[in-house]
Motif scaffolding. Structure first.
Motif, PDB file in Angstrom:
ATOM      1  N   LYS A  52      31.731  53.600 -31.682  1.00  0.00           N
ATOM      2  CA  LYS A  52      31.650  53.786 -30.206  1.00  0.00           C
ATOM      3  C   LYS A  52      30.731  52.628 -29.410  1.00  0.00           C
ATOM      4  CE  LYS A  52      31.574  57.833 -28.738  1.00  0.00           C
ATOM      5  NZ  LYS A  52      31.280  59.490 -28.277  1.00  0.00           N
ATOM      6  N   ARG A  70      39.532  48.762 -27.843  1.00  0.00           N
ATOM      7  CA  ARG A  70      40.725  49.585 -28.113  1.00  0.00           C
ATOM      8  C   ARG A  70      41.622  48.932 -29.331  1.00  0.00           C
ATOM      9  NH1 ARG A  70      43.244  51.278 -23.165  1.00  0.00           N
ATOM     10  NH2 ARG A  70      41.491  53.024 -23.137  1.00  0.00           N
ATOM     11  N   LYS A  75      36.012  53.353 -29.817  1.00  0.00           N
ATOM     12  CA  LYS A  75      35.978  54.144 -28.607  1.00  0.00           C
ATOM     13  C   LYS A  75      35.024  53.507 -27.876  1.00  0.00           C
ATOM     14  CE  LYS A  75      37.342  58.340 -31.030  1.00  0.00           C
ATOM     15  NZ  LYS A  75      36.810  59.738 -31.292  1.00  0.00           N
ATOM     16  N   THR A  76      35.279  53.718 -26.203  1.00  0.00           N
ATOM     17  CA  THR A  76      34.555  53.084 -25.270  1.00  0.00           C
ATOM     18  C   THR A  76      33.795  53.951 -24.282  1.00  0.00           C
ATOM     19  OG1 THR A  76      36.350  52.885 -23.850  1.00  0.00           O
ATOM     20  CG2 THR A  76      35.786  50.931 -25.398  1.00  0.00           C
ATOM     21  N   ALA A  93      38.233  53.778 -19.825  1.00  0.00           N
ATOM     22  CA  ALA A  93      37.506  54.076 -20.905  1.00  0.00           C
ATOM     23  C   ALA A  93      37.503  55.492 -21.579  1.00  0.00           C
ATOM     24  CB  ALA A  93      35.791  53.924 -20.232  1.00  0.00           C
ATOM     25  N   ASP A  94      37.062  55.622 -22.781  1.00  0.00           N
ATOM     26  CA  ASP A  94      37.304  57.016 -23.512  1.00  0.00           C
ATOM     27  C   ASP A  94      36.379  58.063 -22.833  1.00  0.00           C
ATOM     28  OD1 ASP A  94      39.196  56.248 -25.226  1.00  0.00           O
ATOM     29  OD2 ASP A  94      37.610  55.278 -26.500  1.00  0.00           O
ATOM     30  N   GLU A  95      35.287  57.558 -22.496  1.00  0.00           N
ATOM     31  CA  GLU A  95      34.231  58.427 -21.985  1.00  0.00           C
ATOM     32  C   GLU A  95      33.846  57.854 -20.462  1.00  0.00           C
ATOM     33  OE1 GLU A  95      31.320  60.015 -24.576  1.00  0.00           O
ATOM     34  OE2 GLU A  95      32.583  59.845 -26.088  1.00  0.00           O
ATOM     35  N   SER A 121      26.032  59.846 -25.380  1.00  0.00           N
ATOM     36  CA  SER A 121      27.398  59.668 -25.576  1.00  0.00           C
ATOM     37  C   SER A 121      27.366  59.374 -27.182  1.00  0.00           C
ATOM     38  CB  SER A 121      27.972  58.669 -24.839  1.00  0.00           C
ATOM     39  OG  SER A 121      27.185  57.335 -25.346  1.00  0.00           O
TER      40      SER A 121
END
Length: 138
Positions: A52, A70, A75-76, A93-95, A121
């Motif tokens: 991440k 990606r 994960k971003t 973004a993932d989060e 995160s």
């Protein structure tokens, strides 16, 4: 052409000086793949050094980093100010985490706030992008 006193060269030197930076991790990852045997190189390309990454930037730069991460299976985590809440990098973004008000001095340049987001995160690397953190001495 880069001169010794140029900003781009100095920024590169500053970024590469930190062993924990995403730039250093990607450089190490690439050199491991090149130095190993061909079958090991294929395995190394499938296994990123981190799962991440936090992108400490906004706009097109952040979108490009997110797309590349990606593709690599990483994960971003995006950070954004109140003014950037509906921006593309936040949606991609993932989060995503709110880090402050619209002025950059109250959001993207607040190193402590960004480090808090890293901890919350669980990001294992930080990509500083261009400007903001990449040009700020910590």
């Amino acid at each position: 052409m880069l001169r010794a006193g140029s900003t781009r060269l100095n920024t590169f030197k500053r970024q590469s000086a930190y062993p924990w930076s995403a730039t250093s991790a990607l450089r190490q990852y690439t050199s491991q793949a090149v130095q190993s045997k061909p079958e090991e190189a294929a395995d190394a390309q499938r296994k990123p050094l981190f799962d991440k990454i936090l992108i400490a930037n906004r706009g097109e730069i952040a979108c490009r980093v997110i797309r590349t991460a990606r593709k690599m299976g990483i994960k971003t985590v995006a950070v954004y100010s109140e003014a950037d809440a509906e921006s593309m990098h936040v949606k991609m973004a993932d989060e995503a985490y709110l880090i402050g008000q619209a002025p950059v001095s109250e959001s993207y340049l607040k190193t402590d706030t960004i480090m808090d987001v890293v901890r919350k995160s669980g990001a294992q690397a930080i990509h500083p992008g261009y400007g903001f953190l990449s040009e700020k001495l910590i």
